[in-house]
Motif scaffolding. Structure first.
Motif, PDB file in Angstrom:
ATOM      1  N   ASN A  50      -4.282  34.835  -5.330  1.00 50.79           N
ATOM      2  CA  ASN A  50      -4.784  34.654  -4.039  1.00 50.79           C
ATOM      3  C   ASN A  50      -5.336  33.441  -3.454  1.00 50.79           C
ATOM      4  OD1 ASN A  50      -4.892  35.895  -1.443  1.00 50.79           O
ATOM      5  ND2 ASN A  50      -7.004  36.862  -1.890  1.00 50.79           N
ATOM      6  N   ASP A  54      -1.037  31.435  -2.128  1.00 50.52           N
ATOM      7  CA  ASP A  54      -0.544  32.749  -2.007  1.00 50.52           C
ATOM      8  C   ASP A  54      -0.975  33.248  -0.741  1.00 50.52           C
ATOM      9  OD1 ASP A  54      -0.262  32.132  -4.728  1.00 50.52           O
ATOM     10  OD2 ASP A  54      -1.760  33.447  -5.488  1.00 50.52           O
ATOM     11  N   ARG A  55      -2.022  32.730  -0.132  1.00 49.73           N
ATOM     12  CA  ARG A  55      -2.475  33.366   1.130  1.00 49.73           C
ATOM     13  C   ARG A  55      -1.434  32.934   2.167  1.00 49.73           C
ATOM     14  NH1 ARG A  55      -5.069  37.148   1.164  1.00 49.73           N
ATOM     15  NH2 ARG A  55      -4.545  36.964   3.245  1.00 49.73           N
ATOM     16  N   ASP A  59      -0.662  36.153   4.259  1.00 49.18           N
ATOM     17  CA  ASP A  59      -0.985  36.106   5.783  1.00 49.18           C
ATOM     18  C   ASP A  59       0.368  36.106   6.736  1.00 49.18           C
ATOM     19  OD1 ASP A  59      -3.727  35.645   5.045  1.00 49.18           O
ATOM     20  OD2 ASP A  59      -3.487  33.463   5.627  1.00 49.18           O
ATOM     21  N   ALA A  65      -3.879  41.692  -0.445  1.00 53.71           N
ATOM     22  CA  ALA A  65      -3.806  40.849  -1.659  1.00 53.71           C
ATOM     23  C   ALA A  65      -4.280  41.959  -2.745  1.00 53.71           C
ATOM     24  CB  ALA A  65      -4.612  39.767  -1.499  1.00 53.71           C
TER      25      ALA A  65
END
Length: 145
Positions: A50, A54-55, A59, A65
Motif C-alpha cells: 500500500n 500501490d495506491r 485509487d 487495500a
C-alpha cells in the motif's frame, strides 16, 4: 473444501514481480499481490504494501487495500484475487484497463519529480540513459536489465 495456503515470497531475498507484469490487464497487480503476501508473512524486507505506487492502483480501481489484504490472508490465489478485484473495483471496460495500464507503464516523471528521478537513475542505472519511466527505474533497481 479449505483453500491451499499460498506461499508468500521472501522479499528480503528476492524481488516481487515486475510492475510491468499484469494480471487481467492490470499492471502492478501481481507485484502488489507479492508485496501483500510477503507483508502478511512478515517477509517483505524493504518492500511496503500500500505504498504510493500501490495506491495508484487502489485509487484508480476503487479497491479497498484492507479488503484486498484480507482476501490474501484467506489464502486466495492470484486468479481469486483477480476475481475479487473485478467484483469490487469501479466499473471499467477491458479497453479502459488496458489504457490505464499503458499509461502506468510509460509514465515519466513530471516537472516536480524530475530531479528526484534523475538522482535515482544516476544511482541505479548510471550508464543507462534509456531509463525514462518509473517502471523502468524500478526494473533497473531490481536488476531486471
Amino acid at each position: 473444501m479449505p483453500q491451499t495456503q499460498i506461499k508468500a515470497p521472501d522479499l528480503s531475498k528476492a524481488y516481487p514481480r515486475s510492475a510491468n507484469e499484469s494480471l487481467g490487464f492490470y499492471v502492478l497487480l501481481p507485484r502488489i499481490i507479492d508485496k501483500c503476501r510477503a507483508t502478511i508473512a512478515q517477509t517483505n524486507g524493504e518492500y511496503k504494501f500500500n505504498c504510493p505506487l500501490d495506491r495508484q492502483f487502489f485509487d484508480w480501481t476503487g479497491v479497498d487495500a484492507e479488503a484486498f489484504r484480507k482476501a490474501l490472508e484467506a489464502g486466495q490465489s492470484d486468479e481469486d484475487i483477480l476475481h475479487f478485484v473485478k467484483r469490487t473495483a469501479k466499473p471499467h471496460t477491458d479497453e479502459e484497463i488496458r489504457a490505464w495500464s499503458y499509461q502506468q507503464r510509460w509514465r515519466r516523471p513530471d516537472a516536480e519529480s524530475q530531479a528526484k528521478f534523475e538522482t535515482m537513475r544516476q544511482e541505479l542505472a548510471p550508464d543507462n540513459y534509456r531509463v525514462e519511466t518509473w517502471f523502468q527505474l524500478l526494473d533497473a533497481d531490481e536488476k531486471r536489465f
